[in-house]
Design a protein around this motif. Structure first.
Motif, PDB file in Angstrom:
ATOM      1  N   GLU A 120      42.092  30.187  77.867  1.00 15.37           N
ATOM      2  CA  GLU A 120      42.898  31.188  78.568  1.00 15.37           C
ATOM      3  C   GLU A 120      42.070  31.959  79.590  1.00 15.37           C
ATOM      4  O   GLU A 120      42.485  32.128  80.738  1.00 15.37           O
ATOM      5  CB  GLU A 120      43.488  32.170  77.558  1.00 15.37           C
ATOM      6  CG  GLU A 120      44.879  31.737  77.139  1.00 15.37           C
ATOM      7  CD  GLU A 120      45.320  32.497  75.910  1.00 15.37           C
ATOM      8  OE1 GLU A 120      45.893  31.823  75.034  1.00 15.37           O
ATOM      9  OE2 GLU A 120      45.069  33.711  75.827  1.00 15.37           O
ATOM     10  N   TYR A 177      43.214  25.714  65.387  1.00 13.18           N
ATOM     11  CA  TYR A 177      44.604  25.514  65.806  1.00 13.18           C
ATOM     12  C   TYR A 177      45.451  25.086  64.608  1.00 13.18           C
ATOM     13  O   TYR A 177      44.998  24.276  63.789  1.00 13.18           O
ATOM     14  CB  TYR A 177      44.683  24.412  66.870  1.00 13.18           C
ATOM     15  CG  TYR A 177      44.172  24.828  68.224  1.00 13.18           C
ATOM     16  CD1 TYR A 177      45.027  25.251  69.221  1.00 13.18           C
ATOM     17  CD2 TYR A 177      42.799  24.782  68.503  1.00 13.18           C
ATOM     18  CE1 TYR A 177      44.557  25.623  70.478  1.00 13.18           C
ATOM     19  CE2 TYR A 177      42.314  25.154  69.757  1.00 13.18           C
ATOM     20  CZ  TYR A 177      43.199  25.576  70.730  1.00 13.18           C
ATOM     21  OH  TYR A 177      42.722  25.939  71.962  1.00 13.18           O
ATOM     22  N   THR A 178      46.675  25.593  64.532  1.00 14.44           N
ATOM     23  CA  THR A 178      47.586  25.108  63.485  1.00 14.44           C
ATOM     24  C   THR A 178      48.219  23.801  63.975  1.00 14.44           C
ATOM     25  O   THR A 178      48.156  23.487  65.170  1.00 14.44           O
ATOM     26  CB  THR A 178      48.721  26.115  63.243  1.00 14.44           C
ATOM     27  OG1 THR A 178      49.482  26.205  64.460  1.00 14.44           O
ATOM     28  CG2 THR A 178      48.194  27.489  62.862  1.00 14.44           C
ATOM     29  N   GLU A 179      48.834  23.067  63.018  1.00 14.04           N
ATOM     30  CA  GLU A 179      49.509  21.801  63.392  1.00 14.04           C
ATOM     31  C   GLU A 179      50.513  22.058  64.521  1.00 14.04           C
ATOM     32  O   GLU A 179      50.618  21.291  65.467  1.00 14.04           O
ATOM     33  CB  GLU A 179      50.258  21.212  62.190  1.00 14.04           C
ATOM     34  CG  GLU A 179      49.359  20.792  61.038  1.00 14.04           C
ATOM     35  CD  GLU A 179      48.657  19.468  61.297  1.00 14.04           C
ATOM     36  OE1 GLU A 179      49.215  18.661  62.047  1.00 14.04           O
ATOM     37  OE2 GLU A 179      47.537  19.280  60.772  1.00 14.04           O
ATOM     38  N   GLN A 180      51.237  23.155  64.351  1.00 16.88           N
ATOM     39  CA  GLN A 180      52.261  23.503  65.332  1.00 16.88           C
ATOM     40  C   GLN A 180      51.640  23.757  66.713  1.00 16.88           C
ATOM     41  O   GLN A 180      52.150  23.312  67.741  1.00 16.88           O
ATOM     42  CB  GLN A 180      53.014  24.756  64.816  1.00 16.88           C
ATOM     43  CG  GLN A 180      53.988  25.393  65.776  1.00 16.88           C
ATOM     44  CD  GLN A 180      55.132  24.433  66.146  1.00 16.88           C
ATOM     45  OE1 GLN A 180      55.429  23.493  65.403  1.00 16.88           O
ATOM     46  NE2 GLN A 180      55.738  24.652  67.299  1.00 16.88           N
ATOM     47  N   GLU A 181      50.480  24.419  66.711  1.00 18.07           N
ATOM     48  CA  GLU A 181      49.804  24.703  67.987  1.00 18.07           C
ATOM     49  C   GLU A 181      49.289  23.432  68.649  1.00 18.07           C
ATOM     50  O   GLU A 181      49.248  23.333  69.878  1.00 18.07           O
ATOM     51  CB  GLU A 181      48.646  25.690  67.767  1.00 18.07           C
ATOM     52  CG  GLU A 181      49.132  27.118  67.597  1.00 18.07           C
ATOM     53  CD  GLU A 181      48.015  28.059  67.163  1.00 18.07           C
ATOM     54  OE1 GLU A 181      48.076  29.239  67.524  1.00 18.07           O
ATOM     55  OE2 GLU A 181      47.084  27.613  66.444  1.00 18.07           O
ATOM     56  N   GLU A 192      50.775  20.559  68.413  1.00 19.79           N
ATOM     57  CA  GLU A 192      51.995  19.966  69.004  1.00 19.79           C
ATOM     58  C   GLU A 192      52.262  20.533  70.389  1.00 19.79           C
ATOM     59  O   GLU A 192      52.598  19.812  71.313  1.00 19.79           O
ATOM     60  CB  GLU A 192      53.230  20.294  68.150  1.00 19.79           C
ATOM     61  CG  GLU A 192      53.277  19.634  66.786  1.00 19.79           C
ATOM     62  CD  GLU A 192      53.799  18.210  66.863  1.00 19.79           C
ATOM     63  OE1 GLU A 192      54.523  17.921  67.828  1.00 19.79           O
ATOM     64  OE2 GLU A 192      53.449  17.411  65.973  1.00 19.79           O
ATOM     65  N   THR A 193      52.129  21.847  70.489  1.00 23.22           N
ATOM     66  CA  THR A 193      52.542  22.481  71.745  1.00 23.22           C
ATOM     67  C   THR A 193      51.385  22.684  72.730  1.00 23.22           C
ATOM     68  O   THR A 193      51.594  23.181  73.827  1.00 23.22           O
ATOM     69  CB  THR A 193      53.206  23.856  71.476  1.00 23.22           C
ATOM     70  OG1 THR A 193      52.247  24.683  70.797  1.00 23.22           O
ATOM     71  CG2 THR A 193      54.451  23.737  70.633  1.00 23.22           C
ATOM     72  N   PHE A 194      50.161  22.279  72.307  1.00 20.55           N
ATOM     73  CA  PHE A 194      48.974  22.523  73.142  1.00 20.55           C
ATOM     74  C   PHE A 194      49.141  22.034  74.587  1.00 20.55           C
ATOM     75  O   PHE A 194      48.943  22.808  75.533  1.00 20.55           O
ATOM     76  CB  PHE A 194      47.734  21.884  72.489  1.00 20.55           C
ATOM     77  CG  PHE A 194      46.452  22.171  73.193  1.00 20.55           C
ATOM     78  CD1 PHE A 194      45.703  23.295  72.890  1.00 20.55           C
ATOM     79  CD2 PHE A 194      45.974  21.319  74.189  1.00 20.55           C
ATOM     80  CE1 PHE A 194      44.515  23.571  73.551  1.00 20.55           C
ATOM     81  CE2 PHE A 194      44.793  21.582  74.852  1.00 20.55           C
ATOM     82  CZ  PHE A 194      44.060  22.707  74.527  1.00 20.55           C
ATOM     83  N   ASP A 210      51.549  24.172  76.377  1.00 22.05           N
ATOM     84  CA  ASP A 210      51.051  25.542  76.532  1.00 22.05           C
ATOM     85  C   ASP A 210      50.050  25.637  77.671  1.00 22.05           C
ATOM     86  O   ASP A 210      50.101  26.558  78.483  1.00 22.05           O
ATOM     87  CB  ASP A 210      50.391  26.036  75.231  1.00 22.05           C
ATOM     88  CG  ASP A 210      51.416  26.218  74.121  1.00 22.05           C
ATOM     89  OD1 ASP A 210      52.622  26.262  74.449  1.00 22.05           O
ATOM     90  OD2 ASP A 210      51.009  26.288  72.945  1.00 22.05           O
ATOM     91  N   LYS A 256      40.646  28.490  72.114  1.00 20.50           N
ATOM     92  CA  LYS A 256      41.838  29.106  72.723  1.00 20.50           C
ATOM     93  C   LYS A 256      41.470  30.165  73.750  1.00 20.50           C
ATOM     94  O   LYS A 256      41.999  30.191  74.850  1.00 20.50           O
ATOM     95  CB  LYS A 256      42.667  29.782  71.637  1.00 20.50           C
ATOM     96  CG  LYS A 256      43.570  28.847  70.889  1.00 20.50           C
ATOM     97  CD  LYS A 256      44.460  29.660  69.987  1.00 20.50           C
ATOM     98  CE  LYS A 256      44.266  29.153  68.572  1.00 20.50           C
ATOM     99  NZ  LYS A 256      45.078  29.824  67.588  1.00 20.50           N
TER     100      LYS A 256
END
Ligand SMILES: C[C@](O)(C(=O)O)[C@H](CC(=O)O)C(=O)O
Length: 522
Positions: free
Chosen positions: A399, A429-433, A435-437, A440, A395
């Motif tokens: 960035e 990374y979480t599952e949610q992250e 998804e949105t990777f 993002d 991550k």
């Protein structure tokens, strides 16, 4: 002999007109951010003046440019995958905006002798796969036009109408080494119908990581020369394609220290130790493993960059600060760094970058985001898109890298590859992250994203599952599980006849030759 120009004045006039046209083109919105180290005159002198041809790649390059910039303006992205197979590219057209042709995949499945991703396949392999896909796109598009024109406007409303001409992005690997080799490669890509290529900064013949080691990059100067070579070739061809660039992540070696811009990141020994080669020879005598010897040797050698060596050998924090103030942000070669350090600390800093050299001659390299940013910033004016490859998604690196480049080029477009064995969850990374990777990173400017080698996972998995089922259930299983859903999903004409294999087109050729009308006949 037929004379090309009636006299030298006419030749000079044609040349001057060519130079003016190139200059005007370079000032256009599409081109003005590209900075060339050469003049329009030099390019004109390398052109086939008086023989103009427009390449399909120009059309596809412009189409891609528009797609990428629209995404950039909207904060959205294109996510696609790699294939070498025209029929798969055809299906992709229903959902994707671009197709990718991967060097790794071509090396595995299209070369006469398959191999690991060493980019050691013949140089025309990827361009020839691109050409095959591009030709098939033309075929699908032609087939569709001919089919549709059989029908009235009203009937056409219900008939599938797909844009098959997806821009193709392709892997030019390290440009196949030599300057003239790279030129020929770039030319073949343009002739193949590609929309964009990427060129990396890896050293020829050292793209190797199966033994647990990182890869080897070339000096900054050589990488910039590669990109300039591609740009020059496109300029000679008068072609608009946007080459993107690719920089390697977590590389461990560099094959030359000729460029002072690389010196801050080269590692040296700071202890009195035998060379790594000597340690290897000793280790080999006692049957020790290469990687184990390397690990041990690195620890014993006090391996660090020259600046870190100054930090650890200076007598005080202040001394280091004075040194830092003199070198920070400047291009200073090692010997001059040494002199500055000597002046400030009063001693010679113990640092030897020859001792760590590998059996194939590489120097050890300190990967860090700043090193990649440095290269990306220098390379950016030669291309349109920047790609920083990451073995493992991190991550912070993501960035730092994208914001670091955008500090210098605020509207920079980026690419990103979800390389084969990516394990997001392992990388924190979480599952949610996950998804949105993609969304993002799109906000950081990463407008083109790709799973490059889907075939080695997805296609292989489908083939394995099918073979297993076919073995068990035979033709009945085929009819039930493959043919039925495939036929159901196929586009049909208004009589229910599948339309996508080109049968009507083949008939049309015969009809036209016979003088029969082929439009609005259905
Ligand atoms: C992009 C890439 O160069 C490729 O050949 O497709 C590879 C893909 C991969 O190894 O997953 C890469 O080096 O990332």
């Amino acid at each position: 002999m037929s004379q090309k120009y009636p006299d030298v004045k006419a030749e000079s006039a044609a040349f001057d007109a060519e130079v003016k046209a190139i200059e005007k083109w370079w000032q256009s919105d599409r081109q003005k951010h590209i900075k060339r180290p050469y003049t329009a005159k030099s390019i004109a002198a390398l052109r086939n003046i008086g023989f103009k041809t427009d390449y399909p790649s120009s059309v596809q390059g412009r189409k891609l440019w528009k797609i990428l910039n629209e995404h950039n303006a909207n904060g959205t992205y294109e996510l696609t995958f790699g294939t070498t197979e025209p029929l798969i590219a055809k299906e992709m057209a229903k959902y994707m905006q671009t197709v990718y042709v991967s060097g790794a995949l071509c090396g595995h499945s299209q070369a006469a002798w398959p191999g690991e991703d060493h980019a050691d396949y013949p140089a025309d392999t990827v361009p020839s796969v691109v050409k095959r896909i591009f030709n098939s796109q033309l075929f699908q598009d032609q087939r569709q036009t001919q089919l549709r024109m059989r029908f009235s406007e009203e009937d056409r409303r219900d008939l599938e109408c797909i844009d098959y001409m997806l821009p193709i992005v392709a892997d030019a690997d390290m440009g196949f080494g030599t300057l003239t080799g790279c030129m020929k490669l770039a030319r073949s890509f343009v002739e193949s119908g590609v929309a964009m290529v990427h060129i990396d900064d890896l050293a020829m013949g050292l793209k190797k990581f199966a033994n647990g080691e990182g890869r080897t990059i070339v000096p900054t100067s050589e990488y910039l020369q590669r990109l300039t070579t591609v740009r020059m070739t496109f300029d000679i061809m008068g072609y608009y394609l946007p080459p993107c660039m690719m920089l390697e992540d977590k590389e461990q070696f560099i094959n030359s220290v000729v460029d002072p811009r690389d010196h801050p990141y080269v590692l040296g020994a700071t202890k009195v130790v035998p060379s790594f080669l000597q340690a290897l020879a000793t280790g080999r005598e006692s049957g020790r493993d290469y990687l184990a010897v390397k690990k041990e040797w690195k620890a014993s050698a006090g391996l660090m960059t020259f600046d870190d060596a100054v930090k650890s050998q200076a007598d005080s924090e202040d001394q280091y600060k004075s040194y830092e103030a003199e070198v920070k942000g400047k291009i200073i070669a090692l010997q001059d760094r040494r002199a500055i350090a000597r002046k400030i600390t009063g001693k010679d800093i113990m640092f030897d970058w020859e001792l760590p050299r590998l059996p194939r001659g590489q120097y050890m390299w300190q990967w860090c985001t700043q090193a990649v940013i440095d290269r990306a910033v220098l390379a950016a004016p030669l291309g349109d898109v920047t790609w920083s490859r990451q073995d493992k998604p991190n991550k912070k690196d993501m960035e730092d890298f994208h914001s670091g480049v955008r500090k210098v080029f605020p509207n920079r477009l980026f690419a990103f590859g979800y390389t084969g064995a990516y394990d997001f969850v392992k990388a924190g990374y979480t599952e949610q992250e996950v998804e949105t990777f993609p969304a993002d990173i799109a906000k950081q400017g990463v407008v083109w994203q790709v799973q490059p080698i889907w075939a080695t996972q997805g296609l292989s998995l489908h083939a394995k599952q099918f073979a297993e089922m076919f073995k068990k259930e035979g033709i009945a299983g085929y009819m039930r599980n493959v043919a039925k859903p495939a036929i159901e999903g196929m586009a049909t004409d208004k009589y229910g006849k599948p339309t996508s294999r080109g049968g009507y087109l083949a008939d049309a050729f015969f009809d036209v030759v016979d003088g029969d009308e082929i439009t609005e006949v259905a």
